[in-house]
Motif scaffolding. Structure first.
Motif, PDB file in Angstrom:
ATOM      1  N   LEU A  58      26.584 -35.821  22.624  1.00 53.49           N
ATOM      2  CA  LEU A  58      26.234 -34.391  22.534  1.00 53.49           C
ATOM      3  C   LEU A  58      25.457 -33.918  23.757  1.00 53.49           C
ATOM      4  N   LEU A  59      24.627 -34.806  24.310  1.00 56.81           N
ATOM      5  CA  LEU A  59      23.905 -34.456  25.544  1.00 56.81           C
ATOM      6  C   LEU A  59      24.885 -34.260  26.700  1.00 56.81           C
ATOM      7  N   GLY A  65      26.588 -31.083  26.578  1.00 52.88           N
ATOM      8  CA  GLY A  65      25.727 -29.904  26.681  1.00 52.88           C
ATOM      9  C   GLY A  65      25.533 -29.186  25.350  1.00 52.88           C
ATOM     10  N   LEU A  66      25.798 -29.883  24.233  1.00 53.24           N
ATOM     11  CA  LEU A  66      25.664 -29.226  22.927  1.00 53.24           C
ATOM     12  C   LEU A  66      24.246 -29.312  22.376  1.00 53.24           C
ATOM     13  N   ILE A  67      23.462 -30.243  22.902  1.00 56.23           N
ATOM     14  CA  ILE A  67      22.047 -30.273  22.522  1.00 56.23           C
ATOM     15  C   ILE A  67      21.180 -30.382  23.774  1.00 56.23           C
ATOM     16  N   ASP A  68      20.042 -29.690  23.684  1.00 63.86           N
ATOM     17  CA  ASP A  68      19.048 -29.688  24.753  1.00 63.86           C
ATOM     18  C   ASP A  68      18.028 -30.782  24.401  1.00 63.86           C
ATOM     19  N   PRO A  69      17.915 -31.825  25.232  1.00 58.18           N
ATOM     20  CA  PRO A  69      16.991 -32.923  24.871  1.00 58.18           C
ATOM     21  C   PRO A  69      15.569 -32.429  24.619  1.00 58.18           C
ATOM     22  N   GLY A 127      24.731 -32.865  30.195  1.00 55.25           N
ATOM     23  CA  GLY A 127      25.672 -31.969  30.857  1.00 55.25           C
ATOM     24  C   GLY A 127      25.094 -30.569  30.898  1.00 55.25           C
ATOM     25  N   PRO A 128      25.774 -29.637  31.594  1.00 51.71           N
ATOM     26  CA  PRO A 128      25.311 -28.240  31.593  1.00 51.71           C
ATOM     27  C   PRO A 128      25.273 -27.726  30.156  1.00 51.71           C
ATOM     28  N   LEU A 129      24.198 -27.044  29.794  1.00 49.78           N
ATOM     29  CA  LEU A 129      24.023 -26.640  28.391  1.00 49.78           C
ATOM     30  C   LEU A 129      25.054 -25.606  27.982  1.00 49.78           C
ATOM     31  N   ASP A 130      25.700 -25.866  26.859  1.00 48.32           N
ATOM     32  CA  ASP A 130      26.630 -24.922  26.244  1.00 48.32           C
ATOM     33  C   ASP A 130      25.859 -23.642  25.872  1.00 48.32           C
TER      34      ASP A 130
END
Lengths: 210, 230
Positions: free
Chosen positions: A30-31, A34-38, B106-109
């Motif tokens: 998910l990281l 880019g679906l979750i912001d750590p 990755g770049p944030l969705d």
């Protein structure tokens, strides 16, 4: 009738078998996507470790013990009264307070999952989410209370609230004896998490040395 | 008719093991990651809480029984992510080889919950009360009977919040909570269909062969379509 296609396919079984590795694998995926912001994950964990917990519910109970007007408002519209105190949010959008008396002792459960008033009590303890508690407390609440070392008088009825919807129930335990003249902050220390679920009673204050 | 999660009244689970009031909430460490990941993923807005519950309870019975609490959450989350097309089955299959890596974000969705929005999102929650429900058929004091069997009547094997132990039982309306989103439709993407929700009180002796005390009661929150006049 359409049927639930979920049964045909369980993608979760594609994750690694070890639970810790499974969580790590999904989090990494998910990281990368880019679906979750750590930093958001850290903020969520910090919220439930340091900001939200049973001390919130204890404040509500202590105020109800100390202030009859507040208690009456709490029993008639808990959601509004509690959100005025700043306690609102996820898993606490609709709150009903139920009061223990000499006649009735209230206990809360969620037999279908683990619904719990997060903004007031934090994340539920393991026993609340256990099969044993969920299965048994609706059928034999008094034997479950015995597992907690609690025995109620036969004359006190038990009301078990099964949280099957989004209403979250807060038990207001009975105010213990020996608390006359104590202020809200002192009363708060007597309110346990279990007493607000109904599997315990509030602490009795230690007797002051004479 | 029901599923493995519907365990109220079941025999054979043994003692409840209480924990100290100050016991650590999340041991082992991965429990807190699982919780945070579930909350953050929910904030993507791709499914309502009813669908999250449906996903967890739809785990195969043998898995539901052996999984610990947060394993059920992770299983439900993985299944939903694939169902909503956010993650592919192949990506899940390959994810095991990533687990040893240092995560490279990755770049944030655009849908991802930002750290700066966490407090706001948790405070906002997800109220289920609605103004536009169908009109109330029952009032406090009314006698009602629950449907039997307990089952979703729109989707076969679907999500419902009437536990099996309370099916076909007669009780009394204690409170009206107003109209709330109906899980039986909302969990399946069939709309919110809000309808009146009631706290209904049942005598323990109505539900159990050997009630512990004749004065004991069980109260459930039940939607109007689960109930008929009694």
């Amino acid at each position: 009738m359409p049927h639930d296609h979920h049964d045909d396919d369980h993608p979760h079984s594609l994750l690694p078998p070890d639970p810790a590795l499974r969580v790590r694998a999904l989090e990494t995926l998910l990281l990368r996507k880019g679906l979750i912001d750590p930093a958001a994950l850290d903020a969520i964990i910090d919220t439930y470790e340091t900001k939200i917990g049973p001390q919130n519910g204890a404040r509500v109970v202590a105020r109800a013990w100390a202030d009859d007007g507040f208690r009456a408002r709490l029993l008639s519209d808990a959601t509004e009264v509690i959100s005025e105190m700043g306690y609102y949010g996820r898993q606490g959008e609709h709150i009903v307070a139920v009061e223990n008396t000499d006649e009735t002792h209230n206990i809360v459960v969620c037999t279908l999952c683990s619904c719990y008033p997060w903004p007031l009590l934090g994340i539920p303890p393991s026993w609340y989410k256990s099969d044993a508690y969920r299965a048994r407390v609706v059928r034999e609440p008094r034997r479950v209370l015995a597992d907690f070392g609690l025995e109620l008088p036969a004359g006190q009825a038990v009301r078990v609230w099964d949280s099957t919807a989004e209403i979250r129930y807060l038990v207001i335990p009975q105010k213990p004896p020996g608390t006359e003249g104590m202020d809200e902050d002192a009363l708060m220390t007597l309110v346990t998490r279990d007493s607000m679920i109904g599997t315990g009673l509030a602490r009795v204050p230690a007797r002051a040395p004479e | 008719m029901s599923r493995v999660h519907d365990m109220g009244g079941r025999f054979g689970d043994g003692a409840v093991v209480p924990e100290a009031e100050d016991a650590p909430l999340h041991a082992p460490e991965w429990h807190k990651r699982a919780l945070a990941m579930t909350v953050a993923s929910g904030a993507l807005g791709a499914w309502p809480i009813d669908a999250a519950r449906r996903a967890r309870e739809s785990v195969a019975p043998k898995d539901y029984a052996r999984f610990s609490y947060y394993e059920k959450w992770i299983a439900g989350l993985a299944d939903l992510l694939v169902e909503r097309g956010l993650v592919s089955a192949q990506e899940l299959r390959d994810s095991g080889s990533l687990a040893g890596d240092t995560p490279v974000p990755g770049p944030l969705d655009f849908r991802a919950l930002r750290a700066s929005k966490v407090a706001e999102a948790l405070e906002r929650g997800g109220p289920s009360a609605r103004e536009n429900g169908v009109s109330a058929r029952f009032a406090p004091g009314d006698s009602v009977r629950t449907l039997r069997p307990a089952a979703n009547r729109i989707v076969e094997g679907g999500h419902t919040r009437l536990p099996g132990y309370a099916a076909g039982a007669t009780g009394r309306v204690l409170m009206c909570h107003g109209a709330h989103v109906l899980p039986d439709t909302n969990a399946h993407g069939l709309g919110e269909c809000p309808e009146p929700l009631y706290a209904v009180v049942f005598a323990a002796s109505e539900l159990w062969v050997d009630a512990e005390n004749p004065r004991d009661e069980v109260i459930l929150d039940l939607w109007q379509s689960y109930l008929v006049p009694a």
